[in-house]
Scaffold this motif. Structure first.
Motif, PDB file in Angstrom:
ATOM      1  N   ASP B  43       0.832  -1.202   0.000  1.00 44.07           N
ATOM      2  CA  ASP B  43       0.000   0.000   0.000  1.00 44.07           C
ATOM      3  C   ASP B  43       0.869   1.255   0.000  1.00 44.07           C
ATOM      4  O   ASP B  43       0.391   2.332  -0.311  1.00 44.07           O
ATOM      5  N   GLN B 110       3.806   1.821  -4.969  1.00 43.76           N
ATOM      6  CA  GLN B 110       2.561   1.246  -4.497  1.00 43.76           C
ATOM      7  C   GLN B 110       2.190   0.128  -5.473  1.00 43.76           C
ATOM      8  O   GLN B 110       2.291   0.312  -6.681  1.00 43.76           O
ATOM      9  N   GLN B 695      -0.191   8.279  -3.130  1.00 39.77           N
ATOM     10  CA  GLN B 695      -1.296   7.318  -3.151  1.00 39.77           C
ATOM     11  C   GLN B 695      -2.166   7.570  -4.375  1.00 39.77           C
ATOM     12  O   GLN B 695      -2.620   8.696  -4.601  1.00 39.77           O
ATOM     13  N   LEU B 696      -2.421   6.494  -5.134  1.00 43.05           N
ATOM     14  CA  LEU B 696      -3.317   6.620  -6.279  1.00 43.05           C
ATOM     15  C   LEU B 696      -4.734   6.832  -5.759  1.00 43.05           C
ATOM     16  O   LEU B 696      -5.215   6.089  -4.908  1.00 43.05           O
ATOM     17  N   MET B 697      -5.387   7.857  -6.288  1.00 41.24           N
ATOM     18  CA  MET B 697      -6.715   8.191  -5.773  1.00 41.24           C
ATOM     19  C   MET B 697      -7.839   7.724  -6.677  1.00 41.24           C
ATOM     20  O   MET B 697      -9.010   7.791  -6.290  1.00 41.24           O
ATOM     21  N   GLY B 699      -8.184   4.532  -8.647  1.00 35.76           N
ATOM     22  CA  GLY B 699      -7.773   3.227  -9.159  1.00 35.76           C
ATOM     23  C   GLY B 699      -8.915   2.303  -9.523  1.00 35.76           C
ATOM     24  O   GLY B 699      -8.808   1.091  -9.343  1.00 35.76           O
TER      25      GLY B 699
ATOM     26  N   ALA C  84      -7.426  -3.533   3.638  1.00 37.78           N
ATOM     27  CA  ALA C  84      -7.896  -2.524   2.689  1.00 37.78           C
ATOM     28  C   ALA C  84      -7.009  -1.294   2.652  1.00 37.78           C
ATOM     29  O   ALA C  84      -7.305  -0.353   1.931  1.00 37.78           O
ATOM     30  N   GLY C  85      -5.946  -1.298   3.435  1.00 35.21           N
ATOM     31  CA  GLY C  85      -5.069  -0.139   3.376  1.00 35.21           C
ATOM     32  C   GLY C  85      -4.616   0.282   4.749  1.00 35.21           C
ATOM     33  O   GLY C  85      -4.573  -0.523   5.679  1.00 35.21           O
ATOM     34  N   GLY C 115      -3.704   2.808   0.146  1.00 33.13           N
ATOM     35  CA  GLY C 115      -4.165   1.477  -0.251  1.00 33.13           C
ATOM     36  C   GLY C 115      -5.538   1.539  -0.903  1.00 33.13           C
ATOM     37  O   GLY C 115      -5.977   2.573  -1.390  1.00 33.13           O
ATOM     38  N   LYS C 116      -6.195   0.392  -0.889  1.00 37.90           N
ATOM     39  CA  LYS C 116      -7.506   0.242  -1.528  1.00 37.90           C
ATOM     40  C   LYS C 116      -8.490   1.303  -1.044  1.00 37.90           C
ATOM     41  O   LYS C 116      -9.291   1.823  -1.794  1.00 37.90           O
ATOM     42  N   MET C 118      -8.035   4.218  -0.372  1.00 38.44           N
ATOM     43  CA  MET C 118      -7.839   5.457  -1.105  1.00 38.44           C
ATOM     44  C   MET C 118      -8.201   5.287  -2.571  1.00 38.44           C
ATOM     45  O   MET C 118      -8.944   6.087  -3.129  1.00 38.44           O
ATOM     46  N   SER C 119      -7.683   4.234  -3.194  1.00 36.57           N
ATOM     47  CA  SER C 119      -7.869   4.130  -4.654  1.00 36.57           C
ATOM     48  C   SER C 119      -9.322   3.810  -5.002  1.00 36.57           C
ATOM     49  O   SER C 119      -9.781   4.119  -6.086  1.00 36.57           O
TER      50      SER C 119
END
Lengths: 167, 781, 152
Positions: B43, B110, B695-697, B699, C84-85, C115-116, C118-119
């Motif tokens: 992450d 990440q 952080q990818l926002m 995805g 999940a992050g 992590g997830k 956020m994405s």
């Protein structure tokens, strides 16, 4: 692991029965339990439309349903249309208009188009765009797909005409 | 030349399988006792691995194995470079850092894998990911490409002491001297952000080690099956003949599937050999956003020097590019940018310099267009600014600077992705402009329609952009053509297919030579047991390079057919006709022999043959171009901007395209349409958004928008043909055509539509939000 | 992500401070908290379940209290991670007396989410976060009222 649940469904007119985990997704059930791998998985979050099947005649995303939710329902997948030697008119139209490139989105696309063409027998280009708006395609820019749907609507009209004339 | 199959709009051979759901994709492969793998991915964009506790995951029922980098022992090592470093460029700096199978001590982006779970089902494997306890210590991430190169930035590689991955300077002529003499010099700061390739099929892999036959079979969603076979056998210490890579139907490539020796491939082939069981890995969409390679993020400071009548004296472009955490694909993307910037124009003095920086983001490798669209974007923005400054019509300034048809081959003096000084082989750019303007009715639009619509308060604008597309690069491809006893023909080549219609276009090439129906030619691509020499499908090279190799093989087979038929039928070769799967005398059509029968004669089961005779009607041939063939074209686009909702509707999209000789116009049209859709995405929809912590926002496809049917215009295509003098068929590639000019044309059209606001577009991708911000800025400035 | 806000409690500052510093109370007030136990004077460990849009996330984490000036202010550092992050946050809390029977809690802080969570969930993190904080304060205020009522 959870207890297995008995799932009885009708797919493309055939009755199937399997014991699966309650959390198994319908698309995984169709692909890996029944071996009908024509239905593809593109996003697993209900956006791309690649896994579209007909559920009691309506297009649904099989990645957003559990297999157990299909108990007692009728499912139709791409395998339920034509065969390699005898394509369904919509499949024929996709071939003639070059509506498929890599072919990954194609089965889902066709399953969205089928009920649309039943409801709207003579669609405009804009109506077709809206009808396939929930199916993503990265290869075609949609143009040949739209032309395929136009062609399919002609072919289906001919078919209806010939049925009417008792040919 | 009159042709029967070549150049015709022929339906595709592969379609019946695709349309009925019978085409085999990697995830459709089912093997007995097959296990399923999932990867634990970081992450954090940058972190130190203190410890990874896999005990709970291993204890979960159904889990067969869990591995981390440490379990791989000496097998763990950074992968090879996929593209050599461009040492041909004088003074090049290239600091090599390639992908590792799984992060061992430090995580650098990440999504980087840190452990793999192999279990009886994918569901169990995913459950077990949550059982792994990874003690990761976050480190400061390197997120911004410009800040990465500033002193004091955190480092992606401490041992390197810098985030500089590469530095390249190239010059043709002398820009500084040209600028000193110029009437005008125009500068622009241009930002191009990241996006994904977004094939509908994610990556997938099935690996099967058979301990009894000591043979490894790999089904992979790869664009480069032979490179993967060669590389894997080397990494695993196997003979190449022990490894078979099959790229079956692949659900879209668009670049990143050219990446080989990716972590999953290296880890799972090793694991399958260790466990002696087949393993399947299918990436999910979220992983695809975090683990599949992406493209671009370039920041340009460009300038153009001109005379007052709009003649270009020189162009200077200095840019930085983000390569992400690794540079396994070397410099293909920025070199493509460098070679495509000057495009169709005569630029006597060109200075280009780029720095590539490591960041804690996903690795950058080619995506459809592969750096070309950004060179075109930069150049075309400069041309537009120049036109405005000099009071010239945008089409006129372009017309004054085109290379003329008689100036080819044209040497740009800049070294490109194939490490040779770039040569444009042929082209006719003024003709593509004329064609595009005629199709879109340019004069009528700007003189009548636009003023009329503007008077009604509508914001409509037009953009016209000319571009080049370097295609069909080497090194080489090969093909084998065999006439079978049935009279049908089989063809094998090393490239893979991801929807380009190779099963049909290659069949057309062969059908034309051998006089057989296209549907009787069965083409196999992407199976290393069928053909094991070649480089892969990339850079719009399949039809050009493999197409010409197959043509050469078919020509050899044709010669064999004529020779044997002449002997058999007692008719001179020049009087023989190959058609309808038979060979007959031109003057006495009843003197004939079916092709299949001749094939049997060429492969006798008993008796003596002449010394040196080769069996069968079969030939293998190779083709390697001296350098790439350059396609090109002009795009014209009319847009309407809704200044309330900031939606941009593309009202018309016209492309006059020249890719030399066309094998199948239906397929070429499809290739252009698809390229345009990526171009539209890159213009207005698709942008990977990262926060300041890396952080990818966005995805998911919920937040990262790829164009839908209602976002796309109807695309009008005009074909021109300037055959490439480099190859016998005169072919140039087309795969990336639509993607290359679209963002530049979109920017020009939007600016033109918002001419009242004096807004300048110096970035892609835009979005309704961003356009709103630009509009507000233009109001206050 | 920046965090900033305030909440007006119906009680004197000392009482507000006491319940904010009581792990048993906190455990009932932070929505989704499954466990929260004090491991030493200023450190707590716990588990929490959060639902953000399509992501149902279970976190285990640590809460540290520092720079304590009772009953005026303190700094809270939270760290949590799960499948999940992860989330890491630092917040500064100040209690201001508003007359004798009301207390204004002001907080400012910074939250890093990855992590997830956020994405996939970034569009919803802001609103879910705010609603969790407000729900938490409301529950605290109710607990405060019960305590005050019991005392009187």
């Amino acid at each position: 692991m959870s207890d297995l649940i008995n799932v009885k469904v009708t797919v493309n007119g055939m009755a199937y029965e399997r014991e699966v985990e309650p959390r198994m997704l319908l698309v995984d059930f169709i692909r890996h339990e029944l071996g009908l791998t024509g239905t593809h998985v593109g996003c697993e979050h209900g956006v791309c439309g690649t896994c579209t099947i007909l559920f009691d005649g309506s297009p649904v995303r099989s990645c957003l349903l559990f297999a157990v939710q299909a108990v007692g329902h009728e499912i139709r997948t791409i395998e339920g249309l034509g065969t390699i030697d005898h394509l369904h008119p919509v499949q024929e139209a996709f071939r003639e208009a070059h509506g498929a490139q890599c072919g990954f989105c194609t089965p889902g696309m066709i399953m969205s188009v089928l009920p649309f063409l039943e409801e709207n027998q003579d669609p405009t280009e804009q109506e077709i765009r809206e009808a396939i708006d929930g199916n993503l395609c990265r290869c075609t820019g949609y143009q040949h797909i739209i032309q395929a749907v136009e062609l399919a609507s002609d072919k289906l009209a001919e078919q209806r005409q010939s049925v009417k004339e008792g040919r | 030349m009159e042709t029967k199959y070549f150049g015709k709009r022929i339906q595709r051979n592969e379609d019946p399988r695709i349309l009925t759901g019978q085409a085999l994709f990697v995830d459709d492969v089912e093997l007995p006792d097959m296990l399923h793998a999932t990867f634990l991915r970081s992450d954090y964009p940058h972190a130190r691995i203190n410890s990874i506790d896999i005990s709970a995951a291993l204890a979960r029922p159904g889990v067969i194995a869990v591995y981390t980098a440490k379990d791989m022992g000496d097998y763990w090592k950074p992968g090879p470079l996929l593209v050599p470093a461009p040492t041909a460029i004088p003074g090049v700096v290239f600091n090599k850092r390639t992908q590792v199978p799984m992060a061992r001590e430090e995580i650098r982006h990440q999504g980087e894998p840190i452990a793999v779970v192999i279990a009886k089902s994918r569901y169990i494997a995913e459950d077990a990911l949550a059982d792994i306890v990874a003690d990761l210590e976050p480190l400061d991430p390197v997120v911004d490409v410009e800040k990465a190169l500033e002193p004091g930035s955190p480092l992606v590689y401490n041992d390197l002491g810098t985030n500089l991955a590469s530095h390249v300077q190239q010059e043709n002529g002398n820009y500084a001297a040209a600028a000193a003499q110029a009437d005008v010099v125009i500068k622009a700061h241009i930002v191009i952000d990241r996006g994904i390739a977004g094939a509908m099929e994610n990556r997938g892999l099935v690996v099967q080690w058979d301990p009894k036959s000591q043979h490894l079979t790999v089904w992979a969603t790869t664009q480069a099956p032979i490179a993967l076979r060669n590389g894997l056998s080397g990494i695993l210490g196997l003979s190449e003949s022990q490894v078979r890579v099959i790229a079956p139907f692949v659900g879209g490539g668009f670049g990143p599937k050219i990446m080989v020796f990716q972590p999953e491939e290296v880890v799972l082939t090793w694991a399958s050999m260790k466990l002696g069981l087949p393993i399947k890995y299918i990436e999910d969409r979220q992983e695809n956003f975090l683990a599949m390679t992406q493209e671009r993020n370039q920041i340009h400071d460009a300038e153009i020097a001109l005379t007052k009548d709009g003649k270009i004296l020189g162009v200077k472009d200095v840019f930085v590019q983000d390569t992400g955490a690794f540079n396994s694909y070397a410099l293909t993307v920025p070199l493509n940018t460098q070679t495509h910037t000057t495009g169709p124009y005569k630029v006597p003095n060109y200075y280009s310099e780029f720095r590539v920086a490591f960041t804690d983001r996903i690795l950058v490798t080619p995506v459809r267009g592969a750096g070309r669209p950004y060179g075109v974007f930069v150049m075309e923005r400069l041309m537009d600014l120049a036109a405005k400054k000099l009071g010239l019509d945008p089409t006129e300034i372009r017309r004054r600077n085109y290379l003329q048809p008689e100036e080819f081959p044209y040497r740009t003096g800049i070294i490109g992705q194939d490490f040779a000084k770039n040569i444009l082989d042929s082209g006719n750019y003024p003709a593509t402009l004329d064609k595009a303007l005629e199709m879109i009715e340019y004069e009528q639009f700007i003189k009548e329609e636009q003023p009329k619509l503007r008077a009604q308060g509508k914001h409509v604008g037009i953009g016209v952009v000319t571009f080049t597309e370097g295609t069909g690069v080497g090194p080489y491809e090969g093909g084998r053509v065999t006439v079978e006893a049935s009279g049908k023909v089989s063809v094998a080549t090393g490239v893979g297919t991801q929807g380009q219609g190779h099963y049909t276009s290659f069949a057309q090439v062969v059908a034309e030579q051998l006089g057989v129906p296209v549907e009787d030619v069965r083409v196999v691509t992407g199976d290393t047991d069928q053909f094991h020499w070649g480089a892969g499908t990339f850079a719009s090279r399949g039809a050009t390079v493999a197409g010409n190799a197959i043509h050469a093989a078919a020509s050899l087979v044709r010669a064999k057919i004529l020779k044997l038929a002449s002997k058999t039928l007692q008719v001179p070769e020049e009087d023989l006709v190959l058609e309808n799967s038979e060979i007959h005398s031109a003057t006495h059509p009843t003197t004939c022999i079916p092709l299949g029968e001749l094939a049997v004669k060429a492969n006798p089961s008993r008796g003596a043959v002449e010394p040196g005779a080769e069996p069968g009607l079969e030939a293998t041939a190779y083709y390697g171009p001296p350098y790439g063939a350059t396609a090109g074209g002009t795009v014209a686009m009319i847009v309407e901007v809704d200044t309330e909702l900031m939606r941009v509707e593309i009202k018309r999209y016209v492309i006059a395209h020249d890719c030399g000789t066309v094998i199948n116009p239906l397929i070429v049209d499809g290739q252009i349409h698809g390229g345009v859709s990526l171009g539209v995405g890159n213009s207005f929809f698709e942008k990977l958004v990262y926060d300041e912590n890396g952080q990818l926002m966005n995805g998911t496809f919920m937040d990262y928008l790829i164009p839908r049917a209602t976002d796309m215009p109807y695309i009008e295509i005009g074909h021109l043909s300037t055959p490439s003098p480099l190859n016998p068929l005169g072919i140039k590639g087309v795969g990336e055509a639509g993607a290359i000019p679209t963002p530049a044309a979109f920017a020009q059209a939007v600016e033109n539509a918002l001419a009242d606001y004096n807004l300048e577009v110096r970035e892609i991708p835009l979005s309704p939000n961003r356009l709103f911000e630009l509009l507000e800025e233009s109001k206050t400035s | 992500m920046k965090l900033e806000g305030e909440y007006l409690f119906n009680g004197p500052r000392e009482e507000v401070w006491n319940i904010v510093r009581d792990p048993d109370v906190l455990a009932t007030c932070i929505p989704g908290t499954q466990t929260l136990k004090q491991v030493n004077e200023n450190e707590y460990e716990g588990a929490i379940g959060v639902r953000i849009g399509p992501v149902n996330a279970a976190f285990t984490g640590k809460l540290t209290v520092s720079d304590e000036i009772p009953p005026e202010s303190c700094t809270l550092t939270a760290e949590g991670k799960g499948a999940a992050g992860f989330a890491r946050g630092v917040g500064h809390v100040v209690l201001e007396e508003q007359g004798s029977d009301k207390t204004l809690l002001k907080y400012t802080g910074e939250l890093i989410i990855g992590g997830k969570l956020m994405s996939v969930g970034q569009r919803l993190i802001d609103s879910v976060g705010k609603s969790m904080i407000n729900k938490g304060f409301e529950t605290l205020d109710k607990t405060l009222a019960t305590r005050l009522a019991a005392k009187s």
